[in-house]
Design an enzyme around this catalytic site. Sequence first.
Site, short mmCIF file in Angstrom:
data_model
loop_
_atom_site.label_atom_id
_atom_site.label_comp_id
_atom_site.label_asym_id
_atom_site.label_seq_id
_atom_site.Cartn_x
_atom_site.Cartn_y
_atom_site.Cartn_z
N SER A 127 26.69 43.76 98.50
CA SER A 127 26.02 44.70 97.60
C SER A 127 25.72 44.06 96.26
CB SER A 127 26.92 45.93 97.39
OG SER A 127 26.45 46.74 96.34
N TYR B 100 34.33 50.14 95.07
CA TYR B 100 33.33 49.77 96.06
C TYR B 100 32.89 48.32 95.87
CZ TYR B 100 28.78 49.56 98.38
OH TYR B 100 27.73 49.17 99.16
#
Length: 358
Positions: free
Chosen positions: A165, A190
């Site tokens: 990501s 995350y």
Amino acid sequence: MKVLITGVAGFIGSRLAEMLCAQGDTVVGIDNMNSYYDPRLKEARLRRLGFILPEGLDSRCERICAGTLKGECVESLDIPDGTRLQSQSVPNLTFVKADICDAEAMERLFAEEKFDAVMNLAAQAGVRYSIENPMAYIESNIVGFVNLLECARRHPVSHFVYASSSSVYGGNTKTPFAEEDRVDAPVSIYAATKKSNELMANVYSKLYGIPTTGLRFFTVYGPWGRPDMAPMLFTDAILEGKPIKVFNYGNLSRDFTYVDDIVEGVVRVIAKAPAGEIPAEVYNIGGGHPMQLTDFISTLEKSLGIEAKKEMLPMQAGDVHTTYADTTKLERDMGYRPRVELPEGVGKFVEWYRGYFK
């Protein structure tokens, strides 16, 4: 080539399955169909891929409705773990209801299928939700990821590709973000789990010679997208005449990337495994053209033909000011070049939304 796609009922996974099968690959897709967002959208993606779901289908809506975002409409089907379905329209596509956190289920799957390549898209998504429920991210993004690496070690594959990501860049102020930039200061759980994936994959490449490639996705949008992301949230609110929440008073920019550009890049990467003493690579995959959030909203307003009511709010915990991908490396190695400009992509998204969210 036989490819395992984890998270196949997801936004990117369902489109990737479609594209790989169209070029002749055999795809086995798995998904745990969790309820982070309404699983009826995931079921609709599976139906679009030609899967006839277990009994109860006839009593369901033929189309997704706006209630999908609001917890209304009909009840979601409960698909039992281990359910195996063959697509009725795509002969080289199979779905298995399974969770990457289930080590025994993953071991059986790898032993039976003998995959050539893996594309791991299964993960607990959402930056803000990771602050509220960190254990969900540890279980799926760490434990589940190691389960897959272990299976790839015991049942060798030619290439193990996984979703990282852009969030790994944290609060970096140097732009555009390049793969060699430091990524040791994440601002969310995350992001930390995604950086952990990159480190673990590198270790398995070094110790066991497994070719691994991580892809740092940048703000993917388009038809069949996630309902917790800005395009869907904004569109729903605008059409309902409700205010949209504009964080940091609109002083944010994102590298919006159309889903087909992303998936076309993923297909190129799967086909070209890294080599060398440590066969591990990481690539940015994005549009390379960041846009101010206020400009994105203006584009969406034009496509909808409606002006948004705006609720200007301060920065949210875990957010970053800017995402901006330097895709030079991916362009050089894979010939990747995004083609869809934002007005075109937003137009396609709005067309889909109006057709399926009624």
